[in-house]
Design a protein around this motif. Structure first.
Motif, PDB file in Angstrom:
ATOM      1  N   THR A 102     -11.859  42.417  67.482  1.00  0.00           N
ATOM      2  CA  THR A 102     -12.021  43.169  68.726  1.00  0.00           C
ATOM      3  C   THR A 102     -11.452  42.402  69.895  1.00  0.00           C
ATOM      4  O   THR A 102     -10.787  42.955  70.773  1.00  0.00           O
ATOM      5  CB  THR A 102     -13.514  43.449  68.981  1.00  0.00           C
ATOM      6  N   ILE A 103     -11.714  41.086  69.918  1.00  0.00           N
ATOM      7  CA  ILE A 103     -11.191  40.236  71.001  1.00  0.00           C
ATOM      8  C   ILE A 103      -9.665  40.292  71.018  1.00  0.00           C
ATOM      9  O   ILE A 103      -9.036  40.471  72.064  1.00  0.00           O
ATOM     10  CB  ILE A 103     -11.661  38.786  70.823  1.00  0.00           C
ATOM     11  N   SER A 144      -3.274  33.379  70.458  1.00  0.00           N
ATOM     12  CA  SER A 144      -3.261  32.058  69.843  1.00  0.00           C
ATOM     13  C   SER A 144      -4.384  31.182  70.397  1.00  0.00           C
ATOM     14  O   SER A 144      -5.040  30.443  69.655  1.00  0.00           O
ATOM     15  CB  SER A 144      -1.905  31.390  70.086  1.00  0.00           C
ATOM     16  N   TYR A 145      -4.614  31.286  71.685  1.00  0.00           N
ATOM     17  CA  TYR A 145      -5.636  30.460  72.330  1.00  0.00           C
ATOM     18  C   TYR A 145      -7.038  30.864  71.874  1.00  0.00           C
ATOM     19  O   TYR A 145      -7.887  30.005  71.594  1.00  0.00           O
ATOM     20  CB  TYR A 145      -5.519  30.577  73.852  1.00  0.00           C
ATOM     21  N   MET A 146      -7.290  32.162  71.772  1.00  0.00           N
ATOM     22  CA  MET A 146      -8.582  32.623  71.287  1.00  0.00           C
ATOM     23  C   MET A 146      -8.792  32.192  69.836  1.00  0.00           C
ATOM     24  O   MET A 146      -9.889  31.826  69.432  1.00  0.00           O
ATOM     25  CB  MET A 146      -8.696  34.133  71.412  1.00  0.00           C
ATOM     26  N   ALA A 196       2.973  31.372  79.228  1.00  0.00           N
ATOM     27  CA  ALA A 196       2.084  31.552  80.373  1.00  0.00           C
ATOM     28  C   ALA A 196       0.718  32.012  79.886  1.00  0.00           C
ATOM     29  O   ALA A 196       0.615  32.664  78.849  1.00  0.00           O
ATOM     30  CB  ALA A 196       2.679  32.584  81.333  1.00  0.00           C
ATOM     31  N   PRO A 197      -0.345  31.682  80.641  1.00  0.00           N
ATOM     32  CA  PRO A 197      -1.690  32.069  80.221  1.00  0.00           C
ATOM     33  C   PRO A 197      -1.878  33.573  80.045  1.00  0.00           C
ATOM     34  O   PRO A 197      -2.747  34.001  79.294  1.00  0.00           O
ATOM     35  CB  PRO A 197      -2.580  31.540  81.356  1.00  0.00           C
ATOM     36  N   HIS A 198      -1.061  34.385  80.737  1.00  0.00           N
ATOM     37  CA  HIS A 198      -1.217  35.837  80.619  1.00  0.00           C
ATOM     38  C   HIS A 198      -0.323  36.436  79.532  1.00  0.00           C
ATOM     39  O   HIS A 198      -0.358  37.643  79.310  1.00  0.00           O
ATOM     40  CB  HIS A 198      -0.913  36.507  81.963  1.00  0.00           C
ATOM     41  N   ASP A 199       0.468  35.605  78.844  1.00  0.00           N
ATOM     42  CA  ASP A 199       1.299  36.102  77.745  1.00  0.00           C
ATOM     43  C   ASP A 199       0.389  36.483  76.574  1.00  0.00           C
ATOM     44  O   ASP A 199      -0.422  35.673  76.122  1.00  0.00           O
ATOM     45  CB  ASP A 199       2.265  34.984  77.313  1.00  0.00           C
TER      46      ASP A 199
END
Length: 228
Positions: A221-222, A188-190, A179-182
Protein backbone atom coordinates in the motif's frame (compact mmCIF):
# COMPACT_ATOMS: atom_id res chain seq x y z
CA UNK A 1 -10.16 36.71 7.79
CA UNK A 2 -11.49 37.17 4.25
CA UNK A 3 -10.50 34.94 1.32
CA UNK A 4 -8.43 37.78 -0.16
CA UNK A 5 -6.59 38.31 3.13
CA UNK A 6 -5.91 34.62 3.44
CA UNK A 7 -4.65 34.47 -0.13
CA UNK A 8 -2.30 37.39 0.59
CA UNK A 9 -1.03 35.73 3.76
CA UNK A 10 -0.33 32.52 1.85
CA UNK A 11 1.55 34.42 -0.88
CA UNK A 12 3.73 36.10 1.74
CA UNK A 13 4.45 32.79 3.45
CA UNK A 14 5.33 31.06 0.17
CA UNK A 15 7.62 33.92 -0.86
CA UNK A 16 9.33 33.83 2.52
CA UNK A 17 9.93 30.08 2.33
CA UNK A 18 11.51 30.40 -1.11
CA UNK A 19 13.76 33.27 -0.06
CA UNK A 20 14.66 31.80 3.33
CA UNK A 21 15.60 28.53 1.62
CA UNK A 22 17.84 30.24 -0.96
CA UNK A 23 19.26 33.12 1.09
CA UNK A 24 18.75 32.09 4.69
CA UNK A 25 16.66 33.87 7.28
CA UNK A 26 19.32 36.46 8.14
CA UNK A 27 20.03 37.17 4.49
CA UNK A 28 16.43 37.96 3.61
CA UNK A 29 14.74 41.31 4.20
CA UNK A 30 11.06 42.07 4.69
CA UNK A 31 11.24 44.25 1.59
CA UNK A 32 12.45 41.30 -0.49
CA UNK A 33 9.65 39.12 0.85
CA UNK A 34 7.01 41.72 0.02
CA UNK A 35 8.45 42.20 -3.47
CA UNK A 36 8.57 38.46 -4.11
CA UNK A 37 4.97 38.10 -2.93
CA UNK A 38 3.85 41.13 -4.94
CA UNK A 39 2.27 42.83 -1.92
CA UNK A 40 2.63 46.05 0.00
CA UNK A 41 5.49 46.03 2.51
CA UNK A 42 3.14 46.86 5.39
CA UNK A 43 1.14 43.66 4.84
CA UNK A 44 4.02 41.52 6.11
CA UNK A 45 3.78 43.25 9.47
CA UNK A 46 -0.02 43.24 9.35
CA UNK A 47 -0.28 39.49 8.88
CA UNK A 48 2.79 38.28 10.76
CA UNK A 49 4.09 41.12 12.91
CA UNK A 50 7.32 41.30 10.93
CA UNK A 51 10.01 38.87 9.79
CA UNK A 52 10.46 37.24 13.19
CA UNK A 53 6.75 36.58 13.52
CA UNK A 54 6.72 35.15 10.01
CA UNK A 55 9.55 32.78 10.88
CA UNK A 56 7.81 31.67 14.08
CA UNK A 57 4.53 30.98 12.28
CA UNK A 58 6.22 29.02 9.50
CA UNK A 59 8.11 26.80 11.92
CA UNK A 60 5.25 26.29 14.37
CA UNK A 61 2.67 25.59 11.65
CA UNK A 62 5.03 23.06 10.05
CA UNK A 63 5.49 21.20 13.32
CA UNK A 64 1.80 21.40 14.23
CA UNK A 65 1.05 19.41 11.07
CA UNK A 66 4.09 17.16 11.53
CA UNK A 67 3.16 16.11 15.06
CA UNK A 68 -0.52 15.76 14.13
CA UNK A 69 0.44 13.16 11.50
CA UNK A 70 2.29 11.13 14.12
CA UNK A 71 -0.50 11.47 16.71
CA UNK A 72 -3.25 10.37 14.35
CA UNK A 73 -1.45 7.16 13.40
CA UNK A 74 -0.30 6.54 16.97
CA UNK A 75 -3.82 6.71 18.39
CA UNK A 76 -5.65 4.91 15.57
CA UNK A 77 -3.27 1.97 15.22
CA UNK A 78 -2.82 0.94 18.84
CA UNK A 79 -4.13 -2.58 18.14
CA UNK A 80 -1.59 -3.27 15.37
CA UNK A 81 1.86 -4.88 15.76
CA UNK A 82 4.37 -2.17 16.62
CA UNK A 83 6.34 -2.70 13.41
CA UNK A 84 3.27 -2.02 11.28
CA UNK A 85 2.37 0.92 13.46
CA UNK A 86 5.83 2.38 13.05
CA UNK A 87 5.76 1.92 9.28
CA UNK A 88 2.48 3.81 9.09
CA UNK A 89 3.96 6.67 11.12
CA UNK A 90 7.00 6.80 8.84
CA UNK A 91 4.88 6.79 5.70
CA UNK A 92 2.64 9.56 7.03
CA UNK A 93 5.53 11.83 8.05
CA UNK A 94 7.48 11.26 4.83
CA UNK A 95 4.38 12.09 2.80
CA UNK A 96 3.84 15.24 4.84
CA UNK A 97 7.36 16.47 4.10
CA UNK A 98 7.17 15.41 0.46
CA UNK A 99 4.17 17.69 -0.10
CA UNK A 100 6.16 20.73 1.07
CA UNK A 101 9.84 20.01 0.39
CA UNK A 102 11.07 23.63 0.51
CA UNK A 103 9.44 24.37 3.85
CA UNK A 104 10.64 21.01 5.20
CA UNK A 105 14.21 21.74 4.19
CA UNK A 106 14.14 25.24 5.65
CA UNK A 107 12.60 24.18 8.97
CA UNK A 108 14.95 21.22 9.45
CA UNK A 109 17.92 23.41 8.61
CA UNK A 110 16.72 26.08 11.04
CA UNK A 111 16.53 23.46 13.79
CA UNK A 112 20.29 22.93 13.57
CA UNK A 113 20.82 26.45 14.93
CA UNK A 114 20.64 27.50 18.57
CA UNK A 115 17.99 30.12 19.22
CA UNK A 116 15.12 30.82 21.58
CA UNK A 117 12.65 29.73 18.90
CA UNK A 118 14.49 26.45 18.30
CA UNK A 119 14.59 25.66 22.02
CA UNK A 120 10.85 26.36 22.30
CA UNK A 121 10.12 24.09 19.33
CA UNK A 122 12.19 21.32 20.87
CA UNK A 123 10.28 21.61 24.13
CA UNK A 124 6.85 21.94 22.51
CA UNK A 125 7.03 19.64 19.48
CA UNK A 126 10.17 17.53 19.30
CA UNK A 127 9.71 16.28 22.85
CA UNK A 128 6.30 14.96 21.72
CA UNK A 129 7.87 13.32 18.68
CA UNK A 130 10.39 11.61 20.96
CA UNK A 131 7.62 10.44 23.28
CA UNK A 132 5.69 8.72 20.48
CA UNK A 133 8.74 7.02 18.97
CA UNK A 134 10.04 5.97 22.38
CA UNK A 135 6.63 4.55 23.29
CA UNK A 136 6.44 2.44 20.12
CA UNK A 137 9.95 1.07 20.59
CA UNK A 138 9.39 0.36 24.29
CA UNK A 139 6.10 -1.42 23.67
CA UNK A 140 7.66 -3.41 20.82
CA UNK A 141 10.45 -4.55 23.14
CA UNK A 142 8.00 -5.41 25.92
CA UNK A 143 5.99 -7.55 23.50
CA UNK A 144 9.22 -9.09 22.16
CA UNK A 145 8.63 -7.76 18.66
CA UNK A 146 11.81 -5.68 18.87
CA UNK A 147 15.30 -6.48 20.09
CA UNK A 148 16.19 -4.85 23.39
CA UNK A 149 18.37 -1.88 22.47
CA UNK A 150 18.90 1.65 23.79
CA UNK A 151 15.62 3.37 22.94
CA UNK A 152 17.31 6.75 22.71
CA UNK A 153 19.62 5.54 19.94
CA UNK A 154 16.77 3.91 18.03
CA UNK A 155 14.72 7.10 18.14
CA UNK A 156 17.70 9.18 17.02
CA UNK A 157 18.37 6.79 14.13
CA UNK A 158 14.72 6.77 13.08
CA UNK A 159 14.40 10.54 13.16
CA UNK A 160 17.56 10.90 11.09
CA UNK A 161 16.15 8.49 8.48
CA UNK A 162 12.88 10.41 8.31
CA UNK A 163 14.29 13.92 7.86
CA UNK A 164 17.56 13.24 5.99
CA UNK A 165 16.20 13.34 2.40
CA UNK A 166 14.49 16.67 3.05
CA UNK A 167 17.37 18.25 4.95
CA UNK A 168 19.92 17.36 2.23
CA UNK A 169 18.07 17.41 -1.13
CA UNK A 170 20.94 19.23 -2.87
CA UNK A 171 23.42 16.59 -1.73
CA UNK A 172 21.16 13.81 -2.99
CA UNK A 173 20.62 15.62 -6.28
CA UNK A 174 24.22 16.63 -7.02
CA UNK A 175 26.01 13.52 -5.74
CA UNK A 176 23.49 10.76 -6.48
CA UNK A 177 21.64 12.40 -9.40
CA UNK A 178 18.18 11.82 -7.96
CA UNK A 179 15.75 13.73 -5.76
CA UNK A 180 13.67 12.97 -2.66
CA UNK A 181 10.45 13.45 -4.66
CA UNK A 182 11.49 11.03 -7.43
CA UNK A 183 9.09 8.03 -7.25
CA UNK A 184 11.96 5.57 -7.75
CA UNK A 185 13.93 7.10 -4.90
CA UNK A 186 10.88 7.12 -2.66
CA UNK A 187 10.08 3.46 -3.29
CA UNK A 188 13.70 2.48 -2.78
CA UNK A 189 13.95 4.54 0.39
CA UNK A 190 10.80 3.04 1.91
CA UNK A 191 12.13 -0.42 1.05
CA UNK A 192 15.39 0.41 2.81
CA UNK A 193 13.58 1.63 5.95
CA UNK A 194 11.48 -1.52 5.96
CA UNK A 195 14.62 -3.66 5.76
CA UNK A 196 16.29 -1.58 8.48
CA UNK A 197 13.38 -2.34 10.78
CA UNK A 198 13.38 -6.03 9.86
CA UNK A 199 17.12 -6.54 10.23
CA UNK A 200 18.12 -4.10 12.98
CA UNK A 201 15.04 -3.64 15.14
CA UNK A 202 12.65 -6.58 14.80
CA UNK A 203 13.09 -9.96 16.44
CA UNK A 204 13.22 -12.61 13.66
CA UNK A 205 9.99 -14.52 13.31
CA UNK A 206 9.61 -18.17 12.47
CA UNK A 207 9.70 -18.88 8.77
CA UNK A 208 6.30 -18.38 7.23
CA UNK A 209 4.89 -16.46 10.20
CA UNK A 210 5.30 -13.11 8.53
CA UNK A 211 4.85 -12.04 4.96
CA UNK A 212 7.94 -10.92 3.14
CA UNK A 213 8.55 -7.22 2.56
CA UNK A 214 7.26 -7.53 -0.98
CA UNK A 215 4.17 -9.49 0.07
CA UNK A 216 3.37 -7.39 3.12
CA UNK A 217 0.01 -5.66 2.39
CA UNK A 218 0.97 -2.52 4.29
CA UNK A 219 4.24 -2.17 2.40
CA UNK A 220 2.47 -2.74 -0.93
CA UNK A 221 0.00 0.00 0.00
CA UNK A 222 2.84 2.37 0.87
CA UNK A 223 4.50 1.73 -2.49
CA UNK A 224 1.23 2.33 -4.35
CA UNK A 225 0.67 5.63 -2.53
CA UNK A 226 4.18 6.89 -3.22
CA UNK A 227 4.01 5.89 -6.87
CA UNK A 228 0.50 7.30 -7.21
Amino acid sequence: MSKDQMATKIKIAEAAVELFTCQGYQGTSVRQIAKKAGVNLALVSYHFGGKKGLLEELVSSFYEGYIRKIEVVYHTSADQPEKERLLEVIESVLNYQLRQPHLSRFVHREMTLDSTLVREVMTTYLAKEKYYYDSIFEKGMKQKEFHKQPVMLLTLQLRNLIIMPFLHPLYISEVFYTAPHDPLFVTSYMSFIHKWLEQSVCVPQRKGSLLSAVQNPLFATIQEKWNG
